[in-house]
Design an enzyme around this catalytic site. Sequence first.
Site, PDB file in Angstrom:
ATOM      1  N   PRO A  83       0.697  -1.139  -0.210  1.00  0.00           N
ATOM      2  CA  PRO A  83      -0.090   0.051  -0.025  1.00  0.00           C
ATOM      3  C   PRO A  83       0.750   1.245  -0.071  1.00  0.00           C
ATOM      4  O   PRO A  83       1.858   1.153   0.598  1.00  0.00           O
ATOM      5  CB  PRO A  83      -0.955  -0.115   1.352  1.00  0.00           C
ATOM      6  CG  PRO A  83      -0.194  -1.031   2.078  1.00  0.00           C
ATOM      7  CD  PRO A  83       0.666  -1.945   1.307  1.00  0.00           C
ATOM      8  N   GLY A  85       1.513   5.282   1.056  1.00  0.00           N
ATOM      9  CA  GLY A  85       1.373   6.132   1.990  1.00  0.00           C
ATOM     10  C   GLY A  85       1.346   5.601   3.088  1.00  0.00           C
ATOM     11  O   GLY A  85       0.964   6.155   4.119  1.00  0.00           O
ATOM     12  N   SER A  91       6.507   4.231  -2.703  1.00  0.00           N
ATOM     13  CA  SER A  91       7.122   5.247  -3.738  1.00  0.00           C
ATOM     14  C   SER A  91       8.682   4.866  -4.222  1.00  0.00           C
ATOM     15  O   SER A  91       8.885   5.009  -5.388  1.00  0.00           O
ATOM     16  CB  SER A  91       6.924   6.626  -3.247  1.00  0.00           C
ATOM     17  OG  SER A  91       7.606   7.428  -3.783  1.00  0.00           O
ATOM     18  N   ALA A  92       9.185   4.633  -3.367  1.00  0.00           N
ATOM     19  CA  ALA A  92      10.919   4.469  -3.636  1.00  0.00           C
ATOM     20  C   ALA A  92      10.951   2.990  -4.391  1.00  0.00           C
ATOM     21  O   ALA A  92      11.744   2.972  -5.251  1.00  0.00           O
ATOM     22  CB  ALA A  92      11.629   4.269  -2.239  1.00  0.00           C
ATOM     23  N   ASP A 130      14.717   5.660   1.996  1.00  0.00           N
ATOM     24  CA  ASP A 130      13.568   4.701   1.381  1.00  0.00           C
ATOM     25  C   ASP A 130      14.367   4.327   0.105  1.00  0.00           C
ATOM     26  O   ASP A 130      14.335   3.063  -0.119  1.00  0.00           O
ATOM     27  CB  ASP A 130      12.427   5.471   0.979  1.00  0.00           C
ATOM     28  CG  ASP A 130      11.569   5.784   2.044  1.00  0.00           C
ATOM     29  OD1 ASP A 130      12.209   5.688   3.146  1.00  0.00           O
ATOM     30  OD2 ASP A 130      10.404   5.990   1.876  1.00  0.00           O
TER      31      ASP A 130
HETATM   32  O1  PMV Z   1       8.131   7.648   3.015  1.00  0.00           O
HETATM   33  P1  PMV Z   1       8.069   7.127   4.490  1.00  0.00           P
HETATM   34  O2  PMV Z   1       6.833   7.337   4.766  1.00  0.00           O
HETATM   35  O3  PMV Z   1       8.381   5.717   4.381  1.00  0.00           O
HETATM   36  O4  PMV Z   1       9.185   8.021   5.497  1.00  0.00           O
HETATM   37  C1  PMV Z   1      10.214   8.299   5.133  1.00  0.00           C
HETATM   38  C2  PMV Z   1      11.149   8.654   6.366  1.00  0.00           C
HETATM   39  C3  PMV Z   1      11.369  10.055   6.848  1.00  0.00           C
HETATM   40  O5  PMV Z   1      12.479  10.082   7.630  1.00  0.00           O
HETATM   41  C4  PMV Z   1       9.979  10.509   7.457  1.00  0.00           C
HETATM   42  C5  PMV Z   1      11.546  10.945   5.792  1.00  0.00           C
HETATM   43  C6  PMV Z   1      12.757  10.887   5.081  1.00  0.00           C
HETATM   44  O6  PMV Z   1      13.076  11.511   3.785  1.00  0.00           O
HETATM   45  O7  PMV Z   1      13.914  10.016   5.423  1.00  0.00           O
END
Ligand code: PMV
Length: 292
Positions: A83, A85, A91-92, A130
Amino acid sequence: MARAGGKLILLGEHAVVYGVPAIAAGLDRGAEASARPAAEPRLVVGDVAASPDDGSDLGRAFGAVIAELRAPAAEVELRVEIPAGCGLGASAAMAVAVARALQPDATRDAILAAAHAWESVFHGNPSGVDTAAAAFGGCIWFVRGQPPVALKVGAPLPFAIGIAGPPASTKEMVESVARLRQRRPQVFEKSLEGIRSLVQNAKLCIEAGDVVGLGKLLDLNQMLLSGLHVSNEGIERACQIARESGALGAKLTGAGGGGCVIALADDPQSVLAAWRNHGVDGFAAVVTESRT
Ligand code: PMV
């Protein structure tokens, strides 16, 4: 077919944006992409199609990857298995899978740079943790601006991963932490130093196979994340349920504000069952050393 996995941040999210180390782990689940030559670049994800000039974020992100790789026009079909978000790095994983599909022979550094360009469209100020986890897999030590380092994992780390709340915007959560930093710089710095020491200790626990010690550090990291106002009721409740059903430690993973929690447990299935009884869906994953 090109693939990339999602990720869990075991410790250090948010603080990593400000130069504190983070520990992340690759997930097998992620995204899969295939590319074929086309007259115009086009990205298809389920029923959504995007192109670099259509004004959408997805189109701009795709365009950023193409520009970074200097890839020829192609139609890329993308399938996402986690999922979005929810803090699992969907996304990564999409970014790395698309980059690998466009340029299968690209070096890992080139793939990382392309994926970072994609992430910058969605996240504003991504630390890169990520994309590093998606490109490396295994368990990594990550410091912003430095190459990730693969960690030795002394004993496999069994996790239950629960979707504790609706998706939240990473960009908004990172911005809210930035505002807190401006309002209360001294408290903020103390939290960062606390998280830094938890992450350093967690590295030692992971290398030594001390899962009980690691569990305690996860709980403490969750406490400091609550202090940064990135936790919420759903996350706290899911962590509590996990601890009551035998987890050694539990915390949010990723940006927070909703999304996923991770619970380290000898028996992740009993945590998953307890979550299910409270309407929280989830799955299990075991973190081990990188296989590459
Ligand atoms: O993209 P997410 O929700 O897995 O979060 C990324 C991790 C953060 O530390 C919150 C942001 C970042 O760029 O490192």
